[in-house]
Structure formats: structure tokens, C-alpha cells
Scaffold this motif. Structure first.
Motif, PDB file in Angstrom:
ATOM      1  N   ILE A  41       0.842  -1.193   0.000  1.00 30.24           N
ATOM      2  CA  ILE A  41       0.000   0.000   0.000  1.00 30.24           C
ATOM      3  C   ILE A  41       0.882   1.250   0.000  1.00 30.24           C
ATOM      4  CG2 ILE A  41      -1.658   1.364   1.335  1.00 30.24           C
ATOM      5  CD1 ILE A  41      -2.850  -1.226   2.351  1.00 30.24           C
ATOM      6  N   GLU A  42       0.638   2.145  -0.963  1.00 28.85           N
ATOM      7  CA  GLU A  42       1.386   3.403  -1.024  1.00 28.85           C
ATOM      8  C   GLU A  42       0.656   4.520  -0.290  1.00 28.85           C
ATOM      9  OE1 GLU A  42       2.918   6.654  -4.357  1.00 28.85           O
ATOM     10  OE2 GLU A  42       2.601   4.560  -4.933  1.00 28.85           O
ATOM     11  N   LYS A  43      -0.667   4.624  -0.499  1.00 27.56           N
ATOM     12  CA  LYS A  43      -1.432   5.650   0.204  1.00 27.56           C
ATOM     13  C   LYS A  43      -2.911   5.288   0.220  1.00 27.56           C
ATOM     14  CE  LYS A  43      -1.950   8.695  -3.841  1.00 27.56           C
ATOM     15  NZ  LYS A  43      -1.772  10.058  -4.377  1.00 27.56           N
ATOM     16  N   ILE A  44      -3.630   5.916   1.169  1.00 27.19           N
ATOM     17  CA  ILE A  44      -5.077   5.740   1.290  1.00 27.19           C
ATOM     18  C   ILE A  44      -5.711   7.123   1.271  1.00 27.19           C
ATOM     19  CG2 ILE A  44      -6.962   4.871   2.710  1.00 27.19           C
ATOM     20  CD1 ILE A  44      -4.989   2.913   3.955  1.00 27.19           C
ATOM     21  N   GLU A  45      -6.705   7.323   0.380  1.00 33.66           N
ATOM     22  CA  GLU A  45      -7.374   8.613   0.260  1.00 33.66           C
ATOM     23  C   GLU A  45      -8.879   8.417   0.385  1.00 33.66           C
ATOM     24  OE1 GLU A  45      -4.985  11.122  -2.946  1.00 33.66           O
ATOM     25  OE2 GLU A  45      -5.383   9.095  -3.659  1.00 33.66           O
ATOM     26  N   GLU A  46      -9.560   9.480   0.809  1.00 35.10           N
ATOM     27  CA  GLU A  46     -11.020   9.481   0.859  1.00 35.10           C
ATOM     28  C   GLU A  46     -11.516  10.674   0.053  1.00 35.10           C
ATOM     29  OE1 GLU A  46     -12.235   9.329   4.926  1.00 35.10           O
ATOM     30  OE2 GLU A  46     -11.233   7.424   5.301  1.00 35.10           O
ATOM     31  N   VAL A  47     -12.065  10.419  -1.162  1.00 36.15           N
ATOM     32  CA  VAL A  47     -12.324  11.521  -2.113  1.00 36.15           C
ATOM     33  C   VAL A  47     -13.662  11.453  -2.850  1.00 36.15           C
ATOM     34  CG1 VAL A  47      -9.882  12.026  -2.575  1.00 36.15           C
ATOM     35  CG2 VAL A  47     -10.980  10.204  -3.821  1.00 36.15           C
ATOM     36  N   PRO A  48     -14.833  11.239  -2.313  1.00 33.67           N
ATOM     37  CA  PRO A  48     -15.079  10.888  -0.912  1.00 33.67           C
ATOM     38  C   PRO A  48     -14.986   9.394  -0.655  1.00 33.67           C
ATOM     39  CG  PRO A  48     -17.141  11.213  -2.033  1.00 33.67           C
ATOM     40  CD  PRO A  48     -16.062  11.518  -3.055  1.00 33.67           C
ATOM     41  N   GLU A  49     -15.039   8.546  -1.699  1.00 32.30           N
ATOM     42  CA  GLU A  49     -14.896   7.113  -1.459  1.00 32.30           C
ATOM     43  C   GLU A  49     -13.460   6.815  -1.051  1.00 32.30           C
ATOM     44  OE1 GLU A  49     -13.907   7.659  -5.830  1.00 32.30           O
ATOM     45  OE2 GLU A  49     -15.285   8.498  -4.348  1.00 32.30           O
ATOM     46  N   THR A  50     -13.252   5.700  -0.343  1.00 35.70           N
ATOM     47  CA  THR A  50     -11.913   5.321   0.093  1.00 35.70           C
ATOM     48  C   THR A  50     -11.169   4.666  -1.068  1.00 35.70           C
ATOM     49  OG1 THR A  50     -12.755   4.946   2.331  1.00 35.70           O
ATOM     50  CG2 THR A  50     -10.570   4.075   1.814  1.00 35.70           C
ATOM     51  N   VAL A  51     -10.063   5.275  -1.475  1.00 33.09           N
ATOM     52  CA  VAL A  51      -9.267   4.774  -2.603  1.00 33.09           C
ATOM     53  C   VAL A  51      -7.887   4.369  -2.082  1.00 33.09           C
ATOM     54  CG1 VAL A  51      -8.273   5.299  -4.853  1.00 33.09           C
ATOM     55  CG2 VAL A  51     -10.467   6.310  -4.196  1.00 33.09           C
ATOM     56  N   ILE A  52      -7.523   3.102  -2.303  1.00 30.53           N
ATOM     57  CA  ILE A  52      -6.205   2.592  -1.911  1.00 30.53           C
ATOM     58  C   ILE A  52      -5.326   2.553  -3.153  1.00 30.53           C
ATOM     59  CG2 ILE A  52      -4.918   0.649  -0.947  1.00 30.53           C
ATOM     60  CD1 ILE A  52      -7.434  -0.160   0.547  1.00 30.53           C
TER      61      ILE A  52
END
Length: 243
Positions: free
Chosen positions: A19-30
Motif C-alpha cells: 500500500i502506497e497511500k489511502i485517500e477518501e475523495v469521498p470514497e476510500t481509494v487505496i
């Protein structure tokens, strides 16, 4: 590997070490280290908890094997006085390793991989931190008119022919009424928001899955503040032709 819930409630297995990063945009994207992206229903905290739980189980399994092996070696050598000594050292080493691994991973995700979730500018915009839990089966869609948009390429004249639809929770009747209202026609406003995003892009940005996914996220961030009674959960390109 940790088990997460993907779109349409399908279970997927993710290698937590990649895993490099986790974002919420608004769904959670790994985002993985190889560039692949996964949209999941769990939020950042839930993902971190699952990874920590998995790491704990992994370390405990190693701990059990080491103690069992060390005990057998001590008994076979008829030196029972060293069994407790060796096991204690292994326990201390593995506990320290467990603490270091958990602390390092949580710190990396929170302060580096998930930096977008804690950026000061996001505190004033709840649209970028809300987790998307609406599946395609629970969505209504609202379609904009077909549009031709000039792109930002400078070496040649490029344009995109697009038809965009928004997905939103079918249970949100207020948002449906807002979008379909004849008294206040928001279609021109929403179309302008979409076009403003597309006009800032080059043709190359629209030719890869990664580029299109990033544009969809930007469109959601641009459109959601316009809406008063809810938020869109997905952006769909019903038609996308780049020339």
C-alpha cells in the motif's frame, strides 16, 4: 493480506505491504506501489485497524512456533534450565518487533499515505472526507447533456466529446428533487463545473484509466459543494471521445 470490501460488496484481498497511500475523495481509494487503485467501503481507520490486527496475528504465530521449537531443542539436550531463558528472550524480541512494526506502519499511513485526509484545507470541505458506501445497485443517476470541450493541449487543437452522468443514493429523495427541479435548473451550473475540470486537462489525461479516475474525483469535488441536499457518489462517462 487483509480482507476488505470492494464495490458491490465484493470481498477483495489486499497486500498491506504494497500500500502506497489511502485517500477518501469521498470514497476510500487505496493506491498500491504498482499504481493500481482499489475503491473499498472501509474508511482509513478501519483499514489501519485490520492491518494491525493481521500483523498481530502474524507475529503471534511466529512467537508460538519459536517457543515450541526452542522448547523441543532444550528438552532434547536435557537442559531444561535454558528453556525458560530462551523463550523469554524470544518473547521480548518479538514484542519489541511487533511494537516497531505497528508504530511504523500506522505512522506512515497517517502522516504520509493518508496526508490528503489531514490536510488543513480539507477540514473546511466535508465533501473530500466522507466515505462512499453507495453501491451501483442502490444508485439513481442524473445525466447532463452531451458537450464538446476544448482541452488544454498547446501543440495542437484537441477536444473531447463527453456525456456525463452522476450517481447518487436512491433513498435521497431531496437530492433527486433538487436535481430534477423545474423551478431551479441546475443542469447548466453542473455542466459548467464539469467542463471547467475537463478544460484544464490534456488529451493524454483522458486516455488512461488512472487519468480518468482522477478526473472523476476532481469532478465530484467540484460538483458536491454546489448541491444542498446531498452529494453524488459516482461520476460516469456515458460517452468519452477524444480528438
Amino acid at each position: 493480506m487483509v480482507k476488505l470490501t470492494g464495490m458491490n460488496h465484493r470481498e477483495i484481498m489486499i497486500n498491506e505491504d504494497n500500500i502506497e497511500k489511502i485517500e477518501e475523495v469521498p470514497e476510500t481509494v487505496i493506491t498500491m506501489t504498482n499504481g493500481n487503485k482499489y475503491i473499498v467501503e472501509e474508511n482509513t481507520d478501519e483499514i489501519i485497524d485490520k492491518i494491525i490486527t493481521f500483523k498481530k496475528k502474524f507475529i503471534i504465530q511466529i512467537l508460538d512456533r519459536q517457543i515450541f521449537t526452542k522448547g523441543d531443542e532444550s528438552m532434547s539436550e536435557n537442559k531444561p534450565e535454558k528453556k525458560t531463558d530462551g523463550a523469554s528472550k524470544i518473547i521480548i524480541i518479538l514484542l519489541v518487533l511487533l511494537i516497531v512494526l505497528i508504530g511504523s506502519f500506522a505512522g506512515y499511513i497517517l502522516f504520509f499515505g493518508g496526508a490528503s485526509n489531514f490536510h488543513p484545507s480539507s477540514s473546511n470541505n466535508t465533501n473530500t472526507t466522507e466515505v462512499n458506501t453507495v453501491s451501483a445497485a442502490d444508485e439513481n443517476t442524473y445525466s447532463l447533456d452531451e458537450a464538446i470541450v476544448n482541452l488544454a493541449d498547446t501543440d495542437s487543437q484537441r477536444y473531447a466529446k463527453v456525456k456525463v452522468s452522476f450517481g447518487y443514493n436512491e433513498k435521497n429523495t431531496k437530492l433527486k428533487s433538487e436535481l430534477e427541479s423545474e423551478d431551479v435548473n441546475k443542469k447548466p451550473i453542473l455542466s459548467d463545473a464539469v467542463n471547467s475540470v475537463l478544460r484544464s486537462k490534456k488529451a493524454a489525461d483522458l486516455t488512461t484509466s488512472k487519468g480518468v479516475d482522477e478526473i472523476k474525483s476532481e469532478i465530484m469535488q467540484k460538483v458536491n459543494p454546489i448541491l444542498k441536499n446531498g452529494k453524488i457518489s459516482n461520476v460516469y462517462f456515458d460517452e468519452l471521445v477524444v480528438q
